[in-house]
Design a protein around this motif. Structure first.
Motif, PDB file in Angstrom:
ATOM      1  N   VAL A  79     -13.336  38.399 108.208  1.00  0.00           N
ATOM      2  CA  VAL A  79     -14.257  38.514 107.100  1.00  0.00           C
ATOM      3  C   VAL A  79     -15.521  37.716 106.679  1.00  0.00           C
ATOM      4  CG1 VAL A  79     -14.052  38.499 104.611  1.00  0.00           C
ATOM      5  CG2 VAL A  79     -11.811  39.709 105.785  1.00  0.00           C
ATOM      6  N   VAL A  80     -15.204  36.547 107.305  1.00  0.00           N
ATOM      7  CA  VAL A  80     -16.280  35.682 106.927  1.00  0.00           C
ATOM      8  C   VAL A  80     -17.186  35.285 108.231  1.00  0.00           C
ATOM      9  CG1 VAL A  80     -16.892  33.305 106.126  1.00  0.00           C
ATOM     10  CG2 VAL A  80     -14.870  34.536 105.050  1.00  0.00           C
ATOM     11  N   ILE A  81     -16.395  35.120 109.396  1.00  0.00           N
ATOM     12  CA  ILE A  81     -17.377  34.660 110.342  1.00  0.00           C
ATOM     13  C   ILE A  81     -17.710  35.747 111.366  1.00  0.00           C
ATOM     14  CG2 ILE A  81     -17.273  32.955 112.224  1.00  0.00           C
ATOM     15  CD1 ILE A  81     -16.634  31.525 109.781  1.00  0.00           C
ATOM     16  N   LYS A  82     -18.994  35.942 111.647  1.00  0.00           N
ATOM     17  CA  LYS A  82     -19.486  36.803 112.637  1.00  0.00           C
ATOM     18  C   LYS A  82     -19.216  36.708 113.825  1.00  0.00           C
ATOM     19  CE  LYS A  82     -22.644  38.675 109.263  1.00  0.00           C
ATOM     20  NZ  LYS A  82     -23.839  39.007 108.577  1.00  0.00           N
ATOM     21  N   ASP A  83     -19.306  35.407 114.336  1.00  0.00           N
ATOM     22  CA  ASP A  83     -19.284  35.044 115.693  1.00  0.00           C
ATOM     23  C   ASP A  83     -17.747  34.719 116.113  1.00  0.00           C
ATOM     24  OD1 ASP A  83     -22.034  34.849 115.794  1.00  0.00           O
ATOM     25  OD2 ASP A  83     -22.044  32.429 115.515  1.00  0.00           O
ATOM     26  N   ARG A  84     -16.965  35.263 115.440  1.00  0.00           N
ATOM     27  CA  ARG A  84     -15.391  35.046 115.753  1.00  0.00           C
ATOM     28  C   ARG A  84     -14.837  36.409 115.484  1.00  0.00           C
ATOM     29  NH1 ARG A  84     -12.983  30.008 116.473  1.00  0.00           N
ATOM     30  NH2 ARG A  84     -14.425  28.264 116.428  1.00  0.00           N
ATOM     31  N   GLN A  85     -13.576  36.740 116.351  1.00  0.00           N
ATOM     32  CA  GLN A  85     -12.941  38.004 116.339  1.00  0.00           C
ATOM     33  C   GLN A  85     -11.500  37.753 115.724  1.00  0.00           C
ATOM     34  OE1 GLN A  85     -13.407  39.460 120.301  1.00  0.00           O
ATOM     35  NE2 GLN A  85     -15.408  40.196 120.075  1.00  0.00           N
ATOM     36  N   PHE A  86     -11.102  38.801 115.193  1.00  0.00           N
ATOM     37  CA  PHE A  86      -9.697  38.898 114.597  1.00  0.00           C
ATOM     38  C   PHE A  86      -8.810  39.342 115.938  1.00  0.00           C
ATOM     39  CE2 PHE A  86      -6.279  41.573 113.535  1.00  0.00           C
ATOM     40  CZ  PHE A  86      -5.389  40.794 112.481  1.00  0.00           C
ATOM     41  N   GLU A  87      -7.930  38.573 116.260  1.00  0.00           N
ATOM     42  CA  GLU A  87      -6.866  39.089 116.987  1.00  0.00           C
ATOM     43  C   GLU A  87      -5.442  38.915 116.557  1.00  0.00           C
ATOM     44  OE1 GLU A  87      -7.247  38.017 121.361  1.00  0.00           O
ATOM     45  OE2 GLU A  87      -9.338  37.487 120.919  1.00  0.00           O
ATOM     46  N   ALA A  88      -4.494  39.841 116.547  1.00  0.00           N
ATOM     47  CA  ALA A  88      -3.334  39.625 116.269  1.00  0.00           C
ATOM     48  C   ALA A  88      -2.434  38.868 117.087  1.00  0.00           C
ATOM     49  CB  ALA A  88      -2.604  41.085 115.987  1.00  0.00           C
ATOM     50  N   ALA A  89      -2.803  38.807 118.517  1.00  0.00           N
ATOM     51  CA  ALA A  89      -2.082  37.816 119.267  1.00  0.00           C
ATOM     52  C   ALA A  89      -2.347  36.640 118.946  1.00  0.00           C
ATOM     53  CB  ALA A  89      -2.778  38.428 120.881  1.00  0.00           C
ATOM     54  N   ASP A  90      -3.487  36.057 118.266  1.00  0.00           N
ATOM     55  CA  ASP A  90      -3.923  35.008 117.820  1.00  0.00           C
ATOM     56  C   ASP A  90      -2.882  34.478 116.745  1.00  0.00           C
ATOM     57  OD1 ASP A  90      -5.698  34.322 119.713  1.00  0.00           O
ATOM     58  OD2 ASP A  90      -7.441  34.615 118.246  1.00  0.00           O
ATOM     59  N   ILE A  91      -2.689  35.221 115.814  1.00  0.00           N
ATOM     60  CA  ILE A  91      -1.716  35.015 114.517  1.00  0.00           C
ATOM     61  C   ILE A  91      -0.057  34.897 115.433  1.00  0.00           C
ATOM     62  CG2 ILE A  91      -0.369  36.128 112.828  1.00  0.00           C
ATOM     63  CD1 ILE A  91      -2.939  37.745 112.220  1.00  0.00           C
ATOM     64  N   PHE A  92       0.202  35.511 116.151  1.00  0.00           N
ATOM     65  CA  PHE A  92       1.525  35.589 116.985  1.00  0.00           C
ATOM     66  C   PHE A  92       1.569  34.057 117.765  1.00  0.00           C
ATOM     67  CE2 PHE A  92       3.993  35.912 121.007  1.00  0.00           C
ATOM     68  CZ  PHE A  92       5.361  36.145 120.114  1.00  0.00           C
ATOM     69  N   ALA A  93       0.312  33.649 118.369  1.00  0.00           N
ATOM     70  CA  ALA A  93       0.340  32.199 119.157  1.00  0.00           C
ATOM     71  C   ALA A  93       0.226  31.237 118.064  1.00  0.00           C
ATOM     72  CB  ALA A  93      -1.005  32.251 119.806  1.00  0.00           C
ATOM     73  N   ASN A  94      -0.317  31.320 116.944  1.00  0.00           N
ATOM     74  CA  ASN A  94      -0.319  30.331 115.882  1.00  0.00           C
ATOM     75  C   ASN A  94       1.163  30.163 115.273  1.00  0.00           C
ATOM     76  OD1 ASN A  94      -2.999  30.349 116.175  1.00  0.00           O
ATOM     77  ND2 ASN A  94      -3.477  31.595 113.869  1.00  0.00           N
ATOM     78  N   LEU A  95       1.828  31.259 115.192  1.00  0.00           N
ATOM     79  CA  LEU A  95       3.179  31.214 114.600  1.00  0.00           C
ATOM     80  C   LEU A  95       4.343  30.616 115.480  1.00  0.00           C
ATOM     81  CD1 LEU A  95       3.213  34.463 112.407  1.00  0.00           C
ATOM     82  CD2 LEU A  95       3.013  32.133 111.636  1.00  0.00           C
ATOM     83  N   VAL A  96       4.048  30.958 116.784  1.00  0.00           N
ATOM     84  CA  VAL A  96       4.883  30.480 117.949  1.00  0.00           C
ATOM     85  C   VAL A  96       4.887  28.928 117.940  1.00  0.00           C
ATOM     86  CG1 VAL A  96       5.429  30.281 120.429  1.00  0.00           C
ATOM     87  CG2 VAL A  96       4.971  32.391 119.117  1.00  0.00           C
ATOM     88  N   GLY A  97       3.468  28.503 117.998  1.00  0.00           N
ATOM     89  CA  GLY A  97       3.350  27.331 118.027  1.00  0.00           C
ATOM     90  C   GLY A  97       3.819  26.289 116.992  1.00  0.00           C
TER      91      GLY A  97
END
Length: 115
Positions: A79-97
């Motif tokens: 929503v906020v950052i144009k230079d960053r991308q949303f990835e569901a895999a990042d959410i998964f990596a965050n939760l696993v960590g």
């Protein structure tokens, strides 16, 4: 004993701030290492530390702080950052960590206390 708890809470708060800033600040083109999927390792590592520090600072109640951060930073990137991308895999990596950090911290704590 109280000072150890306070120190752990300060470290936890600082790590939350650091992680959130690291994942939300706009960046130039990411290094090749991050473009090859290494970013999942970075996400997992950041939240592994957050989970461990959170478990020491606020046992189990840290989930009320860390899970919304783990999910929220990815949505904020969308929503906020144009230079960053949303990835569901990042959410998964965050939760696993996060879960690994809490679990291993709790395991070490119990092994040390002989429970």
């Amino acid at each position: 004993m109280r000072s150890k708890r306070q120190l752990s809470q300060v470290l936890f708060a600082l790590w939350v701030i650091f992680t959130t800033a690291a994942l939300l600040l706009p960046t130039p083109t990411p290094p090749k290492m991050l473009r090859r999927g290494m970013d999942k390792t970075v996400h997992t590592s950041l939240f592994f530390v957050m989970g461990g520090l959170g478990q020491v600072a606020l046992p189990y109640t840290c989930f009320g702080i860390t899970i919304p951060i783990a999910v929220g930073v990815e949505y904020l990137q969308r929503v906020v950052i144009k230079d960053r991308q949303f990835e569901a895999a990042d959410i998964f990596a965050n939760l696993v960590g996060l879960l690994l950090g809490v679990f291993l911290t709790e395991l070490v704590t119990r092994l040390r206390s002989g429970a």
